[in-house]
Each structure stands twice: as structure tokens, then as C-alpha cells.
Scaffold this motif. Sequence first.
Motif, short mmCIF file in Angstrom:
data_model
loop_
_atom_site.label_atom_id
_atom_site.label_comp_id
_atom_site.label_asym_id
_atom_site.label_seq_id
_atom_site.Cartn_x
_atom_site.Cartn_y
_atom_site.Cartn_z
N ASP A 81 0.42 56.58 89.17
CA ASP A 81 1.50 55.60 89.32
C ASP A 81 2.80 56.30 89.71
O ASP A 81 3.50 55.90 90.65
CB ASP A 81 1.67 54.82 88.02
N ASN A 82 3.14 57.37 89.01
CA ASN A 82 4.38 58.09 89.30
C ASN A 82 4.36 58.76 90.66
O ASN A 82 5.34 58.70 91.42
CB ASN A 82 4.63 59.14 88.21
N GLN A 129 4.80 56.31 93.43
CA GLN A 129 6.19 55.85 93.54
C GLN A 129 7.03 56.87 94.32
O GLN A 129 7.82 56.50 95.19
CB GLN A 129 6.80 55.68 92.14
N PHE A 165 8.81 56.19 97.92
CA PHE A 165 10.25 56.40 98.01
C PHE A 165 10.61 57.36 99.14
O PHE A 165 11.48 57.08 99.98
CB PHE A 165 10.74 56.91 96.65
N ASP A 202 10.97 53.91 87.85
CA ASP A 202 11.08 52.45 87.78
C ASP A 202 10.82 51.84 89.15
O ASP A 202 11.55 52.10 90.11
CB ASP A 202 12.47 52.04 87.29
N THR A 203 9.78 51.01 89.25
CA THR A 203 9.38 50.43 90.54
C THR A 203 10.45 49.50 91.10
O THR A 203 10.77 49.55 92.30
CB THR A 203 8.06 49.65 90.37
N LEU A 232 13.26 51.43 92.47
CA LEU A 232 12.88 52.16 93.68
C LEU A 232 13.18 51.32 94.92
O LEU A 232 13.84 51.77 95.85
CB LEU A 232 11.40 52.53 93.63
N PHE A 233 12.71 50.08 94.90
CA PHE A 233 12.94 49.21 96.06
C PHE A 233 14.36 48.67 96.07
O PHE A 233 14.99 48.56 97.13
CB PHE A 233 11.93 48.07 96.06
N ILE A 266 0.93 44.55 87.51
CA ILE A 266 0.17 45.78 87.36
C ILE A 266 -1.31 45.56 87.67
O ILE A 266 -1.97 46.41 88.25
CB ILE A 266 0.36 46.36 85.96
N THR A 311 15.83 47.69 82.67
CA THR A 311 15.03 48.73 82.01
C THR A 311 15.34 48.82 80.53
O THR A 311 14.47 49.19 79.73
CB THR A 311 15.25 50.11 82.67
N TYR A 369 7.28 53.06 80.57
CA TYR A 369 6.30 52.27 81.31
C TYR A 369 5.61 51.26 80.40
O TYR A 369 5.32 51.54 79.23
CB TYR A 369 5.23 53.19 81.91
#
Length: 525
Positions: free
Chosen positions: A30-31, A34, A38, A96-97, A100-101, A167, A269, A315
Motif C-alpha cells: 500500500d505504501n 502510494q 505520487f 495518506d491517500t 496524496l491526490f 479499501i 487524518t 492506517y
Amino acid sequence: MPTKRMPRSAGRYPVFTSGDVSAFLGLTFDNVAQLIVFSTLLIRVFRFPAKLVLSRMLPGTALGVLFGDLIYTWLAFRLARRTGRTDVTAMPLGIDTVSLFGLTFGVLGPAFLRTRDPEVAWQIGMALMVMMGGFKIAASFFAESIRRLVPAAAMLGTVGAVGVLLIAFLPMMKIFAAPLVGIPALMVVLLALFRGVRLPGRVPAVLVAVLIFSGAYYVLRHKGLVPAGEAVPAVAVAVSFPLPTLGFLKSFGLALVYLPVALPLAFVTVIGGIDNTTSAAAAGDAYDTREILLTEGVSTLLAGLFGGVIQTTPYIGHPAYKRMGGRAGYTLATALFVGLGGVFGYLAWLVHGLPEVVVVPILVFIGLEIGGQAFRQVPERHAPAVAACFLPVVADLLLIVGLQWIAGAGGSPGSMRGDSAAGLLAVQLLANGFVFSSLLLGATVSFLIDGRLAAASLTLLLCAAASLFGLIHSPLPDASVFLPWRLNSRLPQLLCGGYAVTAVLVLLLRALPQDAVVETAPDRE
């Protein structure tokens, strides 16, 4: 709040177990994914210099993960020592997804296009990380108060909704894009994790499944029976140690312009960290909420000081990692692998070679497990409140998928007219700020179920204030907050009015005679 009681275990707390391997695969993939997304967005979409992204931004961001997961590993050892248990599972932490976006498309990209200077855009990103980290550190001192006030159904329901709908569901789309490998891999992984399958020599069953199905994927792809998928751009391996810098001070003033985008992302968060701590406590690991949030705040601040531009967060998925058999080894391994990957640059090669369809079944398991926990660990009467938490997250899912389909068809949201435009706006309003609105909706329904009308009314008034400034239900496409008198739209005032009127009506219901209220049935044991 009901808490699952875990038995004390005799013996010494293990540094690493076979279950940590499965947990490590899920958290690390997952990390890593990301970080690669990015980097690819900045280099390929916005044309940032690859050297700046890979040698300064990525190592600093990975450093935040390294620090946060190391501290969470230590907290797990401390909790195990204090309780005398050997089954304590560390809290997972990662990129943090949403941020990120949000920061890539809402800050870094626009700042580069506006200034035409990638160094300035990078400095703006660092400055925002420092400010967001400071905000989260300050908020950590109020976390326990928030946790005591908000019903467990709202917190666990929000986590469960994100787990099932984002998820678990989004990876299912990857699985059904290559069903010949994806479906068998999914079922084998679910069997191994839900039933605790053990192989001879205590070899992790999930690791064996990933290796076998990875081989099958490449054989079938060679035969043309599974799609090749979009190739991850190859990146040259280079050593890039994260270095401290105060360069962000040069663009601190410019960064203030983007603070309305950044602070809500930090606030989300904080709420998510409180939710996840509640989720961990329900699974048997009672961490201190302040310490969990303080760690994520410091790791975000540290990332910013070392060139990072994306924040870290606890997470969702602690109960799933516990069910896998993860203890503290998986966060320790993730910290080292991701942190060193940011330095030595091998992260891109891993994602380039590991078939996504073979790894995402682990994410599906995580989503299903924490979704199930949301219903198991709350009073039965609060199950509708948990279900209510799913509604804003459903809207966010529809928005993610819908915008992808619109773009794929060559259209744009602005080109839609009539009922289609109205429908898209309604989904957007419900989706924007979905973590906060999900929490507030679940809390309101919980209070209504329990007949706590004053608390429900206060929560609705909080919804009114939040919607007036765009913390929830923002009508802006990028979900940013705003000052309502500067916005050319009446929607915030209408949303605020709707919540405020409802708050008054709910409060007036307290005047009803007691015999007018039908008591609900108590929870069945």
C-alpha cells in the motif's frame, strides 16, 4: 464503548512472527504503491524534474513513514510489556491517500503551473507539511475528549465504510479485470487469512500464494489470457539520503494561499486517527489516542523538514493485521523497507515487477475484516448508525469511479447538463468531506436511537457550521474550504439552513410527553 477482551499470554513478546509476513506485504505494498503513484503524477502529468521528485521529495516523504512506523513499533512493545500479552498488534501507519491526490492536484501541480518554478512548488509543499504537522500535534491534546464524546458506532462505522467501499471494493475492480488469476488469488488469500491456514515449516501461506499466482500471472500474460495492465515507468536506482532543509521558509507566505486546502486534509487524518485508535481498542489493543496522533503529527512535521510533501496517517486496518497474526514485526519491517527504499530508490522496481492483481486480495481482506468489526463491536441497536456512516463513503466511491468513466469517454463534469449535472452535484456534495460527514451522520443517528436529543441537536448544529465553510459538502470540485461570502453559490447557506432547522426541530421534540416515545427493544445478548 464495548471492548474485545483479549486473554493474557504467557511468554516473551516476539519481535517477528510468521503472521508479520502477510501483514508486511499488505502494509508495504500500500505504501509503496502510494509513493510510486505520487512520483509518477508529478513527473509524468505536471512535468516536475525527476531528480527533484526522486532525490528530495520522495526520500523526505518516505522518512515520515520510517519514523512513524518505528514509533508505533515501540508503542506495541511498550503495550505488550505493560499488559503482559504476546498478541499485541502495532498500529499501522503510511502515506495518506486522500492527501496524496489532494495536495498533488490541489497544491503542488497548480503551484508549479502558477510559478513555473518547481523549486518554489516544492518549498510550498514542505511549508504546508510543517503547518499540517504542527496542527496535528496541537489537535492530539484534545483527542481523548473527542473520543469520549463521539459514539463508538460513528467512529467504527466510518472506518468500516472506508474499509469496505474504498479499501475492498476498488481492488475488486482490479481482480475482475484479470479474473483468471484474480479470483483464485482472492479466494486462496481469504481462506488463508480467515481460517489461519498453516503450511509445513510455518511458511506464511499468503507469501506462498503471492509467489505462485505471480508466476501464474506472467505465464498467462505471455499467453494473452490476462491483460498486461499499465506499465509503471522504470526509474533508475540512485542513492538519495533525505537531508534537512529550511528552504520552505522562502515560500512560507505563498503556502498560506493553499492552507484552506491543506488544513482540512490534516483534520481528516486527526479524525481518522481517533477512529483507528477506537478500532484497535475494540480489537483488544488499547493505545493512547494522544500518542497515536502525536506520532503522526511529528512524522508529518519531520517529513516536511526533510523535503517531504505528503503527510502520514494511521492506517485503517489494525483488526485485519491482528487477524493475520501481525505483531510489531510488520511495522518494523515496513518502516525499514519503505524508508530505505526512499533512500536507495528500489521502490519503483518492486511495483513494476509485482502483479497488482495478486497483491490486492490482501487489501480486500483488510477491508472486509474492519467492515465486519464495525458491526460486531457496537451495541446491536446502533447497527443502523454504522450503516448510516456508509452513505457519504458510497458517494465518494461513486464520484471516484464516475469521474474516471466521464474522463475515459472524453467528457468532463463541466460539460454535463440537466438531470445529469444535478445528480453529479448531489453526489459531489455528499462525497466532499466524507470522513467528517460520515462521522457526524453516524453520531447523529446514534444519538437519535438512544433518545439523546440534545446531543443530536448539537451535532446537527456542528454539521450546519461545517457545511457553511465547506468542511463537509463543499460545492467546489476540489472539496476545498472557503469563506461563504466569497463564494458565488447559495448552496452552503442552504445546507447550513437545512441542518440548523433540523437541529431546532429535534430539540423541540424533547417537549413531547414521555408516553409519546416508543422505547426500542434492548440489545440481544
